[in-house]
Design an enzyme around this catalytic site. Structure first.
Site, PDB file in Angstrom:
ATOM      1  N   ASP A 192       5.462  -0.192   6.949  1.00  0.00           N
ATOM      2  CA  ASP A 192       6.502   0.573   6.248  1.00  0.00           C
ATOM      3  C   ASP A 192       7.823   0.567   7.019  1.00  0.00           C
ATOM      4  OD1 ASP A 192       4.508   1.172   4.521  1.00  0.00           O
ATOM      5  OD2 ASP A 192       4.418   3.315   4.965  1.00  0.00           O
ATOM      6  N   HIS A 204       6.225   2.254  20.009  1.00  0.00           N
ATOM      7  CA  HIS A 204       6.036   3.164  18.878  1.00  0.00           C
ATOM      8  C   HIS A 204       4.591   3.601  18.694  1.00  0.00           C
ATOM      9  CE1 HIS A 204      10.191   2.560  18.310  1.00  0.00           C
ATOM     10  NE2 HIS A 204      10.224   3.292  17.213  1.00  0.00           N
ATOM     11  N   GLU A 217       1.128   2.077  -2.789  1.00  0.00           N
ATOM     12  CA  GLU A 217       0.878   3.108  -1.777  1.00  0.00           C
ATOM     13  C   GLU A 217       0.780   4.453  -2.488  1.00  0.00           C
ATOM     14  OE1 GLU A 217       2.939   3.627   1.874  1.00  0.00           O
ATOM     15  OE2 GLU A 217       2.780   1.532   2.496  1.00  0.00           O
TER      16      GLU A 217
HETATM   17  C1  LIG Z   1       7.848   5.254  12.079  1.00  0.00           C
HETATM   18  C2  LIG Z   1       6.575   4.430  12.202  1.00  0.00           C
HETATM   19  C3  LIG Z   1       6.028   3.842  11.076  1.00  0.00           C
HETATM   20  C4  LIG Z   1       4.869   3.075  11.158  1.00  0.00           C
HETATM   21  N1  LIG Z   1       4.378   2.498  10.016  1.00  0.00           N
HETATM   22  C5  LIG Z   1       3.285   1.728  10.088  1.00  0.00           C
HETATM   23  C6  LIG Z   1       2.778   1.097   8.924  1.00  0.00           C
HETATM   24  O1  LIG Z   1       3.300   1.257   7.824  1.00  0.00           O
HETATM   25  N2  LIG Z   1       1.686   0.302   9.050  1.00  0.00           N
HETATM   26  C7  LIG Z   1       1.088   0.093  10.258  1.00  0.00           C
HETATM   27  O2  LIG Z   1       0.131  -0.664  10.319  1.00  0.00           O
HETATM   28  N3  LIG Z   1       1.530   0.706  11.359  1.00  0.00           N
HETATM   29  C8  LIG Z   1       2.596   1.517  11.298  1.00  0.00           C
HETATM   30  N4  LIG Z   1       3.036   2.136  12.430  1.00  0.00           N
HETATM   31  C9  LIG Z   1       2.252   2.018  13.659  1.00  0.00           C
HETATM   32  C10 LIG Z   1       2.656   0.792  14.448  1.00  0.00           C
HETATM   33  O3  LIG Z   1       2.293  -0.383  13.781  1.00  0.00           O
HETATM   34  C11 LIG Z   1       1.945   0.781  15.804  1.00  0.00           C
HETATM   35  O4  LIG Z   1       2.201   1.960  16.492  1.00  0.00           O
HETATM   36  C12 LIG Z   1       2.410  -0.409  16.643  1.00  0.00           C
HETATM   37  O5  LIG Z   1       1.507  -0.601  17.700  1.00  0.00           O
HETATM   38  C13 LIG Z   1       3.769  -0.163  17.180  1.00  0.00           C
HETATM   39  O6  LIG Z   1       4.325  -1.362  17.614  1.00  0.00           O
HETATM   40  P1  LIG Z   1       5.158  -1.395  18.959  1.00  0.00           P
HETATM   41  O7  LIG Z   1       5.780  -2.737  19.041  1.00  0.00           O
HETATM   42  O8  LIG Z   1       6.060  -0.236  19.077  1.00  0.00           O
HETATM   43  O9  LIG Z   1       3.947  -1.346  19.991  1.00  0.00           O
HETATM   44  P2  LIG Z   1       3.701  -0.547  21.340  1.00  0.00           P
HETATM   45  O10 LIG Z   1       3.561   0.888  21.070  1.00  0.00           O
HETATM   46  O11 LIG Z   1       4.694  -0.960  22.327  1.00  0.00           O
HETATM   47  O12 LIG Z   1       2.268  -1.171  21.685  1.00  0.00           O
HETATM   48  C14 LIG Z   1       1.177  -0.922  20.840  1.00  0.00           C
HETATM   49  C15 LIG Z   1      -0.099  -1.556  21.401  1.00  0.00           C
HETATM   50  O13 LIG Z   1       0.005  -2.968  21.344  1.00  0.00           O
HETATM   51  C16 LIG Z   1      -0.052  -3.530  22.639  1.00  0.00           C
HETATM   52  N5  LIG Z   1       0.932  -4.599  22.660  1.00  0.00           N
HETATM   53  C17 LIG Z   1       2.272  -4.519  22.494  1.00  0.00           C
HETATM   54  N6  LIG Z   1       2.823  -5.747  22.537  1.00  0.00           N
HETATM   55  C18 LIG Z   1       1.809  -6.613  22.717  1.00  0.00           C
HETATM   56  C19 LIG Z   1       1.729  -8.036  22.836  1.00  0.00           C
HETATM   57  N7  LIG Z   1       2.821  -8.809  22.779  1.00  0.00           N
HETATM   58  N8  LIG Z   1       0.510  -8.595  23.024  1.00  0.00           N
HETATM   59  C20 LIG Z   1      -0.606  -7.842  23.077  1.00  0.00           C
HETATM   60  N9  LIG Z   1      -0.587  -6.499  22.974  1.00  0.00           N
HETATM   61  C21 LIG Z   1       0.596  -5.899  22.800  1.00  0.00           C
HETATM   62  C22 LIG Z   1       0.258  -2.385  23.588  1.00  0.00           C
HETATM   63  O14 LIG Z   1      -0.324  -2.594  24.851  1.00  0.00           O
HETATM   64  C23 LIG Z   1      -0.356  -1.220  22.872  1.00  0.00           C
HETATM   65  O15 LIG Z   1      -1.744  -1.174  23.053  1.00  0.00           O
HETATM   66  C24 LIG Z   1       4.201   2.910  12.390  1.00  0.00           C
HETATM   67  C25 LIG Z   1       4.745   3.520  13.536  1.00  0.00           C
HETATM   68  C26 LIG Z   1       5.910   4.263  13.450  1.00  0.00           C
HETATM   69  C27 LIG Z   1       6.454   4.900  14.684  1.00  0.00           C
END
Ligand SMILES: Cc1cc2nc3c(=O)[nH]c(=O)nc-3n(C[C@H](O)[C@H](O)[C@H](O)COP(=O)(O)OP(=O)(O)OC[C@H]3O[C@@H](n4cnc5c(N)ncnc54)[C@H](O)[C@@H]3O)c2cc1C
Ligand SMILES: *[C@@H]1O[C@H](CO)[C@@H](O)[C@H](O)[C@H]1NC(C)=O
Ligand SMILES: *[C@@H]1O[C@H](CO)[C@@H](O)[C@H](O)[C@H]1NC(C)=O
Length: 420
Positions: A161, A93, A277
């Site tokens: 969120d 994400h 918020e």
């Molecule tokens: C609809 C939506 C709502 C959101 N709302 C919020 C919010 O309210 N607050 C907020 O803070 N963020 C929010 N986000 C952002 C979100 O927290 C970040 O984009 C987060 O990185 C997504 O997590 P993911 O598991 O999909 O990570 P990915 O996109 O898969 O990875 C994100 C990063 O983390 C690294 N990573 C992933 N897993 C690991 C691991 N196990 N160890 C070390 N590094 C790792 C990846 O290499 C990359 O750099 C939101 C995103 C979306 C799409």
């Protein structure tokens, strides 16, 4: 008061990692086990993210069965003569390809099959009821962490969120939402991590042990190691949530009230909200936007009737948690706090729901958008910290200026306490 504002809104792009070419079959020969996938559908999934702005195809995707699989792959990359890149992917994400890599291997942390074990250690997730924490796999989604802890009447304290994000993914950033003024971001609510380092070692770290690694990995954008286990702090789970929105046309009244509410963080629970918020409404249609499906009736307010300053309105969003034992006092507590605020009279919207439904609120909107084909589309989002001293310039220049009156994405704005 030390304050900064978190903004989430449209714009932005870029960043892709580059490395050297390596034959993935070579990796298989080097002893990374059969979970290494060359399946085109796995490769395609790993080449995309929620932002749909950048695309990079890895050579292979690892579905780890254990932390040791990850350590094995990273060690192979470190020791390989040609070298290849490795990138952890949680739930994909990110917006700008942060979890993608070319000429290397993506480790698919969420949904990974297998036992999620370190040999000789118990299977995860593991709730420690008395100590009030949970041990989870790094690729676990927050929605599943919540489901595991609710069985014990417990829940994590600090959230994002949206809950379909992985623990490793949000802890690599910060994990910020309306609870952060009170509990700090998610990275302030972690007792301990297991991390695979860049050399392929599997280490446990905390404030007491391997402290530098612990601090680097939390908020480390996946650049300092791969989180395989996180120990997350819990509290007794509230049963219900009173969720309130009030509107402002005066930006300085809006920010003044938000700052006042987060300044109450050291007060007893009965004298503060649990979540603060806010968002900006630059277009009347947005009052019923995708974040609003819990509030009815639809659009009872006409922006024109509220004398919006420059056509822009600001919505303060607050909640109060409660359960059966505090149900009688919740109205009084909410009213006492609302009396201190300077919102537009007759603009109070209230709804009441289960705690889990409040936390999982964005998923409801996701399902709606998916049904219209509007979820898997490009998301040029941006998050910014803006110092308190410049936030009113930001309002004038951006919200009332360059955005115009026709922006259709969500624009969140809320203050944070620097000391959290
Ligand atoms: C609809 C939506 C709502 C959101 N709302 C919020 C919010 O309210 N607050 C907020 O803070 N963020 C929010 N986000 C952002 C979100 O927290 C970040 O984009 C987060 O990185 C997504 O997590 P993911 O598991 O999909 O990570 P990915 O996109 O898969 O990875 C994100 C990063 O983390 C690294 N990573 C992933 N897993 C690991 C691991 N196990 N160890 C070390 N590094 C790792 C990846 O290499 C990359 O750099 C939101 C995103 C979306 C799409
Ligand atoms: C907005 O509110 C502030 C106080 O918070 C006040 O000083 C200012 O005059 C108000 N502006 C308008 C346009 O009403
Ligand atoms: C937005 O609309 C308001 C009211 O119609 C108008 O005063 C303002 O100039 C518009 N702003 C922009 C940037 O178009």
């Amino acid at each position: 008061m030390a304050t900064k504002f978190l903004l989430t809104f449209a714009i932005c792009r870029l960043i892709v990692t580059v490395g050297l070419t390596v034959d993935p079959m070579e990796l298989l020969r080097q002893g990374v086990d059969g979970q290494l996938s060359l399946d085109p559908s796995d490769v395609k999934t790993a080449s995309l993210d929620f932002g749909r702005l950048s695309r990079a195809e890895p050579l292979a995707v690892l579905h780890p069965a254990s932390a040791e699989d990850i350590a094995g792959l990273v060690k192979a990359a470190y020791e390989s003569t040609h070298g290849f890149t490795v990138s952890a992917r949680g739930h994909g994400h990110s917006i700008n390809g942060q979890a993608q890599t070319t000429h290397g291997v993506v480790i698919q942390m969420s949904g990974s099959r297998g036992k999620r074990l370190v040999s000789g250690k118990p299977a995860l997730p593991l709730v420690y009821e008395k100590e009030k924490y949970i041990d989870v796999w790094g690729g676990e989604l927050w929605i599943d962490v919540l489901r595991s802890t609710l069985k014990y009447g417990l829940a994590p304290k600090s959230w994002t969120d949206y809950l379909y994000l992985s623990v490793g993914g949000t802890l690599s950033n910060a994990g910020i939402s309306g609870q952060a003024f009170n509990h700090g971001p998610q990275i302030s609510n972690v007792h301990e991590l297991d991390v695979v380092t860049g050399k392929g070692e599997l280490l446990t770290c905390s404030e007491e042990q391997n402290t530098e690694l612990f601090r680097a990995v939390l908020g480390g954008l996946g650049q300092f190691g791969i989180i395989t286990r996180a120990r997350i702090s819990l509290e007794p789970a509230p049963q219900r949530v009173r969720w309130i929105r009030v509107l402002y046309s005066n930006f300085s009244s809006f920010t003044k009230d938000q700052e006042y509410l987060i300044s109450l963080h050291e007060q007893p629970a009965s004298k503060k909200f649990d979540y603060v918020e806010g968002f900006v409404i630059v277009d009347e249609g947005l009052i019923n936007n995708w974040r609003s499906s819990f509030f009815s009736p639809r659009n009872p307010v006409k922006i024109s009737s509220l004398n919006a300053d420059g056509g822009v309105l600001y919505c303060l969003e607050i909640t109060k948690n409660y359960d059966e034992s505090t149900a009688d006092s919740v109205d009084q507590e909410v009213d006492a706090l609302l009396k201190k605020l300077d919102f537009l009279p007759a603009s109070v919207f209230t709804t009441d729901l289960l705690y889990v439904d409040f936390l999982d609120r964005v998923h409801k909107a996701e399902l709606k958008l998916r049904s219209k084909g509007l979820w898997d589309v490009p998301h040029p989002w941006l998050n910014l910290f803006v110092p308190k001293s410049r936030i009113s310039d930001f309002d004038k220049g951006v919200f009332k200026g360059i955005l115009g009156n026709k922006t259709s994405g969500p624009i969140l704005i809320y203050p944070m306490n620097n000391n959290k």
